[in-house]
Write a protein that holds these residues in place. Structure first.
Motif, PDB file in Angstrom:
ATOM      1  N   THR A   6      -2.011   3.512  -2.558  1.00 51.90           N
ATOM      2  CA  THR A   6      -2.906   4.533  -3.102  1.00 51.90           C
ATOM      3  C   THR A   6      -2.437   4.905  -4.507  1.00 51.90           C
ATOM      4  O   THR A   6      -1.263   4.828  -4.827  1.00 51.90           O
ATOM      5  CB  THR A   6      -2.921   5.779  -2.211  1.00 51.90           C
ATOM      6  OG1 THR A   6      -1.608   6.358  -2.186  1.00 51.90           O
ATOM      7  CG2 THR A   6      -3.343   5.427  -0.792  1.00 51.90           C
ATOM      8  N   ARG A  32     -10.097   5.349  -6.493  1.00 52.26           N
ATOM      9  CA  ARG A  32     -11.431   5.927  -6.639  1.00 52.26           C
ATOM     10  C   ARG A  32     -12.337   5.002  -7.449  1.00 52.26           C
ATOM     11  O   ARG A  32     -13.517   4.866  -7.171  1.00 52.26           O
ATOM     12  CB  ARG A  32     -11.335   7.305  -7.311  1.00 52.26           C
ATOM     13  CG  ARG A  32     -12.660   8.034  -7.400  1.00 52.26           C
ATOM     14  CD  ARG A  32     -12.491   9.484  -7.769  1.00 52.26           C
ATOM     15  NE  ARG A  32     -11.707   9.656  -8.982  1.00 52.26           N
ATOM     16  CZ  ARG A  32     -11.385  10.839  -9.490  1.00 52.26           C
ATOM     17  NH1 ARG A  32     -11.730  11.939  -8.850  1.00 52.26           N
ATOM     18  NH2 ARG A  32     -10.680  10.931 -10.593  1.00 52.26           N
ATOM     19  N   ASP A  33     -11.764   4.341  -8.479  1.00 54.75           N
ATOM     20  CA  ASP A  33     -12.536   3.451  -9.338  1.00 54.75           C
ATOM     21  C   ASP A  33     -12.222   2.000  -8.971  1.00 54.75           C
ATOM     22  O   ASP A  33     -11.291   1.391  -9.498  1.00 54.75           O
ATOM     23  CB  ASP A  33     -12.184   3.730 -10.804  1.00 54.75           C
ATOM     24  CG  ASP A  33     -13.095   2.997 -11.783  1.00 54.75           C
ATOM     25  OD1 ASP A  33     -13.821   2.084 -11.342  1.00 54.75           O
ATOM     26  OD2 ASP A  33     -13.068   3.323 -12.979  1.00 54.75           O
ATOM     27  N   ALA A  48     -12.150   1.580  -1.712  1.00 53.37           N
ATOM     28  CA  ALA A  48     -12.582   2.831  -2.335  1.00 53.37           C
ATOM     29  C   ALA A  48     -12.095   4.018  -1.524  1.00 53.37           C
ATOM     30  O   ALA A  48     -12.214   4.048  -0.290  1.00 53.37           O
ATOM     31  CB  ALA A  48     -14.101   2.864  -2.441  1.00 53.37           C
ATOM     32  N   CYS A  49     -11.519   4.996  -2.221  1.00 51.75           N
ATOM     33  CA  CYS A  49     -11.111   6.239  -1.563  1.00 51.75           C
ATOM     34  C   CYS A  49     -11.190   7.370  -2.570  1.00 51.75           C
ATOM     35  O   CYS A  49     -11.266   7.145  -3.779  1.00 51.75           O
ATOM     36  CB  CYS A  49      -9.695   6.126  -0.988  1.00 51.75           C
ATOM     37  SG  CYS A  49      -8.394   6.030  -2.230  1.00 51.75           S
ATOM     38  N   ASP A  50     -11.201   8.580  -2.069  1.00 52.32           N
ATOM     39  CA  ASP A  50     -11.262   9.766  -2.927  1.00 52.32           C
ATOM     40  C   ASP A  50     -10.325  10.815  -2.332  1.00 52.32           C
ATOM     41  O   ASP A  50     -10.640  11.416  -1.301  1.00 52.32           O
ATOM     42  CB  ASP A  50     -12.690  10.291  -3.006  1.00 52.32           C
ATOM     43  CG  ASP A  50     -12.843  11.437  -4.004  1.00 52.32           C
ATOM     44  OD1 ASP A  50     -11.817  12.041  -4.391  1.00 52.32           O
ATOM     45  OD2 ASP A  50     -13.980  11.729  -4.404  1.00 52.32           O
TER      46      ASP A  50
END
Length: 425
Positions: A6, A32-33, A48-50
Protein backbone atom coordinates in the motif's frame (compact mmCIF):
# COMPACT_ATOMS: atom_id res chain seq x y z
CA UNK A 1 6.13 -14.12 -2.73
CA UNK A 2 3.17 -12.03 -3.90
CA UNK A 3 3.31 -8.95 -1.70
CA UNK A 4 0.62 -6.30 -1.47
CA UNK A 5 2.25 -2.86 -1.06
CA UNK A 6 0.00 0.00 0.00
CA UNK A 7 1.17 3.52 -0.72
CA UNK A 8 3.18 2.07 -3.59
CA UNK A 9 3.44 5.33 -5.52
CA UNK A 10 4.77 7.14 -2.46
CA UNK A 11 8.37 7.76 -1.43
CA UNK A 12 9.03 4.62 0.64
CA UNK A 13 6.38 2.43 -0.96
CA UNK A 14 7.73 2.97 -4.47
CA UNK A 15 11.25 2.05 -3.38
CA UNK A 16 9.87 -1.09 -1.72
CA UNK A 17 8.16 -2.16 -4.95
CA UNK A 18 11.39 -1.64 -6.92
CA UNK A 19 13.40 -3.62 -4.36
CA UNK A 20 10.91 -6.52 -4.35
CA UNK A 21 11.02 -6.67 -8.15
CA UNK A 22 14.82 -6.74 -8.09
CA UNK A 23 14.71 -9.74 -5.71
CA UNK A 24 12.30 -11.76 -7.83
CA UNK A 25 9.13 -11.17 -5.82
CA UNK A 26 5.79 -10.13 -7.32
CA UNK A 27 4.68 -6.87 -5.72
CA UNK A 28 1.02 -5.87 -6.04
CA UNK A 29 0.73 -2.06 -5.75
CA UNK A 30 -2.39 -1.02 -3.84
CA UNK A 31 -2.94 2.62 -4.76
CA UNK A 32 -5.62 5.21 -5.33
CA UNK A 33 -4.25 6.13 -8.78
CA UNK A 34 -3.95 2.84 -10.66
CA UNK A 35 -2.98 4.61 -13.88
CA UNK A 36 0.04 6.21 -12.19
CA UNK A 37 1.16 2.81 -10.87
CA UNK A 38 0.71 1.27 -14.31
CA UNK A 39 2.85 3.97 -15.91
CA UNK A 40 5.66 3.27 -13.45
CA UNK A 41 5.36 -0.54 -13.45
CA UNK A 42 3.57 -1.60 -16.64
CA UNK A 43 4.33 -5.27 -15.90
CA UNK A 44 2.45 -5.24 -12.57
CA UNK A 45 -1.25 -5.56 -11.79
CA UNK A 46 -2.16 -2.72 -9.45
CA UNK A 47 -5.13 -2.82 -7.09
CA UNK A 48 -7.35 0.22 -6.56
CA UNK A 49 -7.88 1.30 -2.97
CA UNK A 50 -8.73 4.45 -1.05
CA UNK A 51 -7.38 4.74 2.49
CA UNK A 52 -9.88 7.49 3.28
CA UNK A 53 -12.81 5.16 2.58
CA UNK A 54 -11.66 1.54 2.91
CA UNK A 55 -12.02 1.37 6.68
CA UNK A 56 -13.72 -2.05 6.80
CA UNK A 57 -11.92 -5.42 6.79
CA UNK A 58 -14.48 -6.85 4.37
CA UNK A 59 -13.32 -4.35 1.73
CA UNK A 60 -9.77 -5.68 1.97
CA UNK A 61 -10.40 -9.45 2.04
CA UNK A 62 -10.94 -9.84 -1.76
CA UNK A 63 -7.71 -7.91 -2.40
CA UNK A 64 -5.75 -10.40 -0.30
CA UNK A 65 -6.59 -13.47 -2.36
CA UNK A 66 -3.31 -15.05 -3.45
CA UNK A 67 -1.28 -12.59 -1.35
CA UNK A 68 1.58 -13.93 0.83
CA UNK A 69 2.58 -10.73 2.66
CA UNK A 70 1.63 -7.08 3.08
CA UNK A 71 3.68 -3.89 3.42
CA UNK A 72 1.78 -0.80 4.55
CA UNK A 73 3.69 2.33 3.55
CA UNK A 74 0.86 4.87 3.62
CA UNK A 75 1.56 8.01 5.62
CA UNK A 76 1.14 11.79 5.72
CA UNK A 77 2.94 14.37 7.83
CA UNK A 78 0.08 16.86 7.93
CA UNK A 79 -3.64 16.53 7.43
CA UNK A 80 -5.33 18.20 4.47
CA UNK A 81 -8.74 18.21 2.89
CA UNK A 82 -9.42 14.60 1.99
CA UNK A 83 -6.50 13.16 3.98
CA UNK A 84 -6.89 12.61 7.74
CA UNK A 85 -4.63 10.95 10.30
CA UNK A 86 -7.52 8.93 11.69
CA UNK A 87 -8.33 7.26 8.36
CA UNK A 88 -4.91 6.98 6.72
CA UNK A 89 -2.82 6.11 9.78
CA UNK A 90 -5.29 4.28 12.01
CA UNK A 91 -8.72 3.16 10.81
CA UNK A 92 -7.82 1.80 7.38
CA UNK A 93 -4.54 0.10 8.42
CA UNK A 94 -6.39 -1.59 11.30
CA UNK A 95 -9.01 -2.85 8.83
CA UNK A 96 -6.25 -4.10 6.52
CA UNK A 97 -4.45 -5.92 9.35
CA UNK A 98 -7.69 -7.51 10.56
CA UNK A 99 -8.37 -8.71 7.01
CA UNK A 100 -4.85 -10.21 6.89
CA UNK A 101 -5.56 -12.21 10.04
CA UNK A 102 -8.88 -13.42 8.61
CA UNK A 103 -7.40 -14.30 5.21
CA UNK A 104 -4.34 -16.07 6.59
CA UNK A 105 -1.81 -13.52 5.32
CA UNK A 106 0.64 -13.92 8.20
CA UNK A 107 3.54 -11.64 7.16
CA UNK A 108 2.93 -7.91 7.60
CA UNK A 109 5.36 -4.99 7.73
CA UNK A 110 3.99 -1.68 8.94
CA UNK A 111 6.02 1.45 8.12
CA UNK A 112 5.39 3.59 11.19
CA UNK A 113 7.48 6.44 12.58
CA UNK A 114 10.11 6.93 15.24
CA UNK A 115 8.32 8.55 18.17
CA UNK A 116 5.06 6.58 17.80
CA UNK A 117 5.51 5.24 21.34
CA UNK A 118 4.26 5.67 24.88
CA UNK A 119 5.52 9.26 24.95
CA UNK A 120 3.72 10.22 21.73
CA UNK A 121 1.81 13.49 21.95
CA UNK A 122 1.18 14.61 18.35
CA UNK A 123 -1.81 13.37 16.37
CA UNK A 124 0.65 12.11 13.76
CA UNK A 125 2.45 9.84 16.22
CA UNK A 126 -0.68 8.85 18.15
CA UNK A 127 -2.51 7.74 15.01
CA UNK A 128 0.52 5.72 13.89
CA UNK A 129 0.74 4.10 17.33
CA UNK A 130 -2.93 3.05 17.22
CA UNK A 131 -2.30 1.02 14.06
CA UNK A 132 1.00 -0.36 15.41
CA UNK A 133 -0.62 -1.60 18.61
CA UNK A 134 -3.56 -3.11 16.73
CA UNK A 135 -1.20 -5.01 14.43
CA UNK A 136 0.88 -6.46 17.26
CA UNK A 137 -2.29 -7.65 19.01
CA UNK A 138 -3.15 -9.91 16.05
CA UNK A 139 -1.80 -13.45 15.43
CA UNK A 140 0.49 -12.29 12.63
CA UNK A 141 4.24 -12.36 11.95
CA UNK A 142 4.43 -8.58 12.09
CA UNK A 143 7.22 -6.02 12.13
CA UNK A 144 6.82 -2.34 12.90
CA UNK A 145 9.53 -0.33 11.12
CA UNK A 146 9.98 3.07 12.79
CA UNK A 147 12.23 5.30 10.67
CA UNK A 148 13.78 8.56 11.76
CA UNK A 149 14.17 11.20 9.02
CA UNK A 150 14.53 9.22 5.77
CA UNK A 151 16.88 10.52 3.08
CA UNK A 152 16.97 9.95 -0.66
CA UNK A 153 17.69 12.74 -3.16
CA UNK A 154 14.22 12.43 -4.69
CA UNK A 155 12.37 12.58 -1.36
CA UNK A 156 10.26 15.61 -0.44
CA UNK A 157 11.73 16.08 3.04
CA UNK A 158 15.24 15.38 1.74
CA UNK A 159 14.68 17.99 -0.97
CA UNK A 160 13.78 20.52 1.71
CA UNK A 161 16.88 19.68 3.75
CA UNK A 162 19.10 19.83 0.63
CA UNK A 163 17.67 23.21 -0.30
CA UNK A 164 18.30 24.46 3.23
CA UNK A 165 21.86 23.09 3.09
CA UNK A 166 22.52 24.94 -0.18
CA UNK A 167 21.51 28.35 1.16
CA UNK A 168 24.37 30.73 2.01
CA UNK A 169 22.44 32.03 5.03
CA UNK A 170 19.99 30.00 7.08
CA UNK A 171 17.68 30.83 9.98
CA UNK A 172 17.01 27.77 12.14
CA UNK A 173 14.62 27.25 15.07
CA UNK A 174 16.65 27.61 18.24
CA UNK A 175 19.83 27.57 16.15
CA UNK A 176 19.16 24.02 14.90
CA UNK A 177 20.02 22.15 18.11
CA UNK A 178 17.16 19.63 17.74
CA UNK A 179 18.35 16.06 17.31
CA UNK A 180 17.63 13.48 14.63
CA UNK A 181 19.20 10.30 13.30
CA UNK A 182 18.92 10.53 9.47
CA UNK A 183 18.69 7.16 7.75
CA UNK A 184 19.10 6.45 4.05
CA UNK A 185 16.07 5.15 2.15
CA UNK A 186 18.06 2.16 0.85
CA UNK A 187 18.71 0.99 4.41
CA UNK A 188 15.03 1.33 5.38
CA UNK A 189 13.93 -0.61 2.30
CA UNK A 190 16.51 -3.34 2.94
CA UNK A 191 15.17 -3.74 6.48
CA UNK A 192 11.61 -4.06 5.14
CA UNK A 193 12.62 -6.73 2.63
CA UNK A 194 14.62 -8.61 5.29
CA UNK A 195 11.66 -8.51 7.66
CA UNK A 196 9.44 -10.04 4.99
CA UNK A 197 11.91 -12.87 4.38
CA UNK A 198 12.80 -13.57 8.02
CA UNK A 199 11.24 -16.46 9.92
CA UNK A 200 11.67 -14.56 13.19
CA UNK A 201 11.68 -10.83 12.43
CA UNK A 202 11.72 -8.26 15.26
CA UNK A 203 8.34 -6.94 16.28
CA UNK A 204 9.62 -3.35 16.40
CA UNK A 205 12.68 -1.96 14.67
CA UNK A 206 13.84 1.63 15.00
CA UNK A 207 15.38 2.48 11.62
CA UNK A 208 18.04 5.10 12.35
CA UNK A 209 21.39 6.21 10.99
CA UNK A 210 24.62 5.51 12.86
CA UNK A 211 24.76 8.96 14.50
CA UNK A 212 22.37 11.17 16.42
CA UNK A 213 22.97 14.67 15.04
CA UNK A 214 21.84 18.18 15.70
CA UNK A 215 19.80 19.48 12.79
CA UNK A 216 22.44 22.10 12.01
CA UNK A 217 25.11 19.37 11.88
CA UNK A 218 22.95 17.26 9.55
CA UNK A 219 22.59 20.25 7.23
CA UNK A 220 26.32 20.90 7.44
CA UNK A 221 26.99 17.29 6.40
CA UNK A 222 24.70 17.63 3.39
CA UNK A 223 26.32 20.96 2.52
CA UNK A 224 29.78 19.37 2.51
CA UNK A 225 28.59 16.76 0.05
CA UNK A 226 27.10 19.46 -2.17
CA UNK A 227 30.51 21.16 -2.25
CA UNK A 228 29.39 24.24 -0.35
CA UNK A 229 31.52 26.37 1.94
CA UNK A 230 30.73 27.53 5.42
CA UNK A 231 27.08 28.42 6.07
CA UNK A 232 26.02 31.24 8.36
CA UNK A 233 23.26 30.05 10.73
CA UNK A 234 20.99 32.55 12.48
CA UNK A 235 19.14 31.19 15.52
CA UNK A 236 15.42 31.99 15.71
CA UNK A 237 14.11 32.03 19.31
CA UNK A 238 11.78 29.09 19.91
CA UNK A 239 8.93 31.22 21.37
CA UNK A 240 8.89 33.13 18.09
CA UNK A 241 8.98 29.87 16.09
CA UNK A 242 6.04 28.44 18.05
CA UNK A 243 4.06 31.63 17.52
CA UNK A 244 4.84 31.74 13.80
CA UNK A 245 3.88 28.08 13.38
CA UNK A 246 0.22 28.97 13.91
CA UNK A 247 0.35 31.26 10.87
CA UNK A 248 2.45 28.83 8.84
CA UNK A 249 -0.18 26.14 9.41
CA UNK A 250 -2.62 28.15 7.28
CA UNK A 251 -0.32 28.35 4.24
CA UNK A 252 -1.14 25.90 1.41
CA UNK A 253 1.45 23.12 1.21
CA UNK A 254 3.19 24.11 4.44
CA UNK A 255 4.57 21.26 6.57
CA UNK A 256 4.93 23.57 9.58
CA UNK A 257 2.33 23.74 12.32
CA UNK A 258 2.48 23.68 16.14
CA UNK A 259 2.53 19.86 16.18
CA UNK A 260 5.43 19.48 13.74
CA UNK A 261 7.40 22.04 15.75
CA UNK A 262 6.67 20.07 18.94
CA UNK A 263 7.84 16.87 17.22
CA UNK A 264 11.01 18.67 16.11
CA UNK A 265 11.70 19.81 19.68
CA UNK A 266 11.13 16.31 21.06
CA UNK A 267 13.95 14.93 18.89
CA UNK A 268 14.08 11.88 16.65
CA UNK A 269 16.90 9.58 17.76
CA UNK A 270 17.30 5.98 18.95
CA UNK A 271 20.26 3.64 19.60
CA UNK A 272 21.59 2.43 16.21
CA UNK A 273 22.76 -1.01 17.44
CA UNK A 274 19.59 -3.05 16.85
CA UNK A 275 19.09 -1.65 13.35
CA UNK A 276 22.72 -2.31 12.40
CA UNK A 277 22.49 -5.85 13.80
CA UNK A 278 19.38 -6.58 11.74
CA UNK A 279 21.01 -5.23 8.57
CA UNK A 280 24.21 -7.12 9.33
CA UNK A 281 26.23 -3.95 8.80
CA UNK A 282 26.34 -0.32 9.86
CA UNK A 283 23.71 1.89 8.21
CA UNK A 284 24.98 4.53 5.83
CA UNK A 285 26.29 7.72 7.52
CA UNK A 286 25.21 11.17 6.39
CA UNK A 287 28.57 11.87 4.74
CA UNK A 288 27.90 8.95 2.35
CA UNK A 289 24.30 9.83 1.48
CA UNK A 290 25.15 11.22 -1.97
CA UNK A 291 27.23 9.33 -4.55
CA UNK A 292 29.76 11.71 -6.15
CA UNK A 293 28.26 11.19 -9.61
CA UNK A 294 24.89 12.51 -8.41
CA UNK A 295 26.20 15.65 -6.69
CA UNK A 296 26.06 18.10 -9.66
CA UNK A 297 22.42 17.32 -10.47
CA UNK A 298 21.34 17.23 -6.82
CA UNK A 299 23.12 20.52 -6.11
CA UNK A 300 21.36 22.18 -9.06
CA UNK A 301 17.94 20.91 -7.95
CA UNK A 302 18.62 22.00 -4.37
CA UNK A 303 19.46 25.54 -5.42
CA UNK A 304 16.53 25.78 -7.81
CA UNK A 305 14.17 25.00 -4.92
CA UNK A 306 14.88 28.44 -3.46
CA UNK A 307 16.21 30.35 -6.49
CA UNK A 308 13.04 29.85 -8.55
CA UNK A 309 10.67 31.08 -5.79
CA UNK A 310 12.99 34.04 -5.19
CA UNK A 311 12.90 34.81 -8.90
CA UNK A 312 9.09 34.52 -8.95
CA UNK A 313 8.76 36.95 -6.06
CA UNK A 314 11.20 39.41 -7.68
CA UNK A 315 9.27 39.42 -10.96
CA UNK A 316 5.98 39.70 -9.08
CA UNK A 317 7.30 42.81 -7.34
CA UNK A 318 8.36 44.32 -10.69
CA UNK A 319 4.86 43.92 -12.09
CA UNK A 320 2.98 44.94 -8.93
CA UNK A 321 5.13 48.04 -8.33
CA UNK A 322 4.85 48.98 -12.02
CA UNK A 323 1.08 48.78 -11.64
CA UNK A 324 1.10 50.99 -8.56
CA UNK A 325 3.32 53.53 -10.33
CA UNK A 326 0.91 53.63 -13.27
CA UNK A 327 -2.08 54.00 -10.97
CA UNK A 328 -0.67 57.25 -9.62
CA UNK A 329 2.56 56.90 -7.64
CA UNK A 330 4.30 58.27 -10.76
CA UNK A 331 2.79 61.57 -11.96
CA UNK A 332 -0.17 60.66 -14.15
CA UNK A 333 0.35 63.69 -16.41
CA UNK A 334 3.87 62.49 -17.20
CA UNK A 335 2.49 59.08 -18.14
CA UNK A 336 -0.17 60.70 -20.32
CA UNK A 337 2.50 62.75 -22.07
CA UNK A 338 4.29 59.56 -23.10
CA UNK A 339 1.02 58.04 -24.33
CA UNK A 340 0.32 61.12 -26.46
CA UNK A 341 3.46 60.34 -28.42
CA UNK A 342 2.04 56.88 -29.21
CA UNK A 343 -1.16 58.46 -30.57
CA UNK A 344 -3.34 57.92 -27.49
CA UNK A 345 -5.13 60.87 -25.87
CA UNK A 346 -8.07 61.55 -23.58
CA UNK A 347 -10.21 58.57 -22.60
CA UNK A 348 -8.20 56.18 -24.77
CA UNK A 349 -5.02 57.19 -22.96
CA UNK A 350 -6.65 56.73 -19.55
CA UNK A 351 -7.99 53.32 -20.54
CA UNK A 352 -4.56 52.25 -21.79
CA UNK A 353 -2.83 53.55 -18.67
CA UNK A 354 -5.18 52.07 -16.09
CA UNK A 355 -5.97 48.95 -18.11
CA UNK A 356 -2.28 48.23 -18.48
CA UNK A 357 -1.78 48.86 -14.75
CA UNK A 358 -4.59 46.47 -13.87
CA UNK A 359 -3.10 43.82 -16.17
CA UNK A 360 0.35 44.28 -14.60
CA UNK A 361 -1.17 43.90 -11.13
CA UNK A 362 -3.09 40.76 -12.11
CA UNK A 363 -0.01 39.16 -13.66
CA UNK A 364 2.19 40.03 -10.69
CA UNK A 365 -0.25 38.43 -8.27
CA UNK A 366 -0.67 35.40 -10.55
CA UNK A 367 3.10 34.77 -10.35
CA UNK A 368 2.50 33.91 -6.68
CA UNK A 369 -0.47 31.62 -7.34
CA UNK A 370 -0.76 27.88 -8.10
CA UNK A 371 1.36 26.31 -10.83
CA UNK A 372 -1.24 26.26 -13.63
CA UNK A 373 -2.04 29.94 -13.06
CA UNK A 374 1.66 30.84 -12.86
CA UNK A 375 2.54 29.17 -16.15
CA UNK A 376 -0.31 30.97 -17.92
CA UNK A 377 0.85 34.24 -16.33
CA UNK A 378 4.41 33.75 -17.62
CA UNK A 379 3.10 33.48 -21.17
CA UNK A 380 0.74 36.41 -20.67
CA UNK A 381 3.51 38.60 -19.27
CA UNK A 382 5.83 37.71 -22.15
CA UNK A 383 3.15 38.67 -24.70
CA UNK A 384 2.46 41.91 -22.84
CA UNK A 385 6.15 42.82 -22.78
CA UNK A 386 6.52 42.02 -26.49
CA UNK A 387 3.51 44.24 -27.20
CA UNK A 388 4.89 47.12 -25.13
CA UNK A 389 8.28 46.72 -26.77
CA UNK A 390 6.79 46.83 -30.28
CA UNK A 391 4.83 50.00 -29.50
CA UNK A 392 7.88 51.69 -27.96
CA UNK A 393 10.09 50.66 -30.89
CA UNK A 394 7.83 52.44 -33.36
CA UNK A 395 6.62 55.38 -31.25
CA UNK A 396 9.47 56.03 -28.79
CA UNK A 397 12.58 54.51 -30.41
CA UNK A 398 14.93 56.77 -28.49
CA UNK A 399 14.17 54.78 -25.31
CA UNK A 400 16.27 51.95 -26.75
CA UNK A 401 19.25 54.31 -26.38
CA UNK A 402 18.35 55.66 -22.93
CA UNK A 403 21.34 55.29 -20.54
CA UNK A 404 19.14 53.58 -17.92
CA UNK A 405 18.11 50.94 -20.47
CA UNK A 406 14.35 50.92 -19.73
CA UNK A 407 13.60 48.90 -22.88
CA UNK A 408 16.77 46.80 -22.96
CA UNK A 409 15.79 45.45 -19.53
CA UNK A 410 12.84 43.75 -21.22
CA UNK A 411 15.24 41.25 -22.76
CA UNK A 412 16.47 39.67 -19.49
CA UNK A 413 12.92 39.78 -18.10
CA UNK A 414 11.69 37.84 -21.13
CA UNK A 415 14.51 35.34 -20.63
CA UNK A 416 13.58 34.95 -16.95
CA UNK A 417 9.91 34.40 -17.83
CA UNK A 418 10.94 31.68 -20.27
CA UNK A 419 13.16 30.10 -17.62
CA UNK A 420 10.32 30.06 -15.09
CA UNK A 421 7.89 28.65 -17.63
CA UNK A 422 10.27 25.77 -18.34
CA UNK A 423 11.56 25.00 -14.85
CA UNK A 424 8.96 26.14 -12.32
CA UNK A 425 7.24 22.99 -11.09
Amino acid sequence: MRILVTGATGFIGGAVVDALLARGHVPVPAVRDVAAAKRRWPQLDAVACDFMRDTDAATWRPRLIGIDAVVNAVGILRESRGASFDALHSATPRALFAACAEAGVARVVQVSALGADAQAASRYHLSKREADDALLALPLRATIIQPSVVFAPEGASAGTFLAMASLPLLALPGGGVQTLAPVHLDDVVEAIVRALASDSPPTRLEAVGPHCLRMRDYLAGLRRQLGGGRQLVLPVPMPLVRLASHGMARLPGSIVDPETIAMLERGNCAPPGPFAAFLGRAPRPVDAFLPPSAVPAVRTRAKLRWLLPMLRVALALVFVVTALLSFGLYPVEASRALLVRTGLTGTAADLALHGGAALDLALGLAFLGPLRLRRAAYLGAALLILGYTAVITFALPELWLHPFGPVLKNLPILALLWLLHELDR
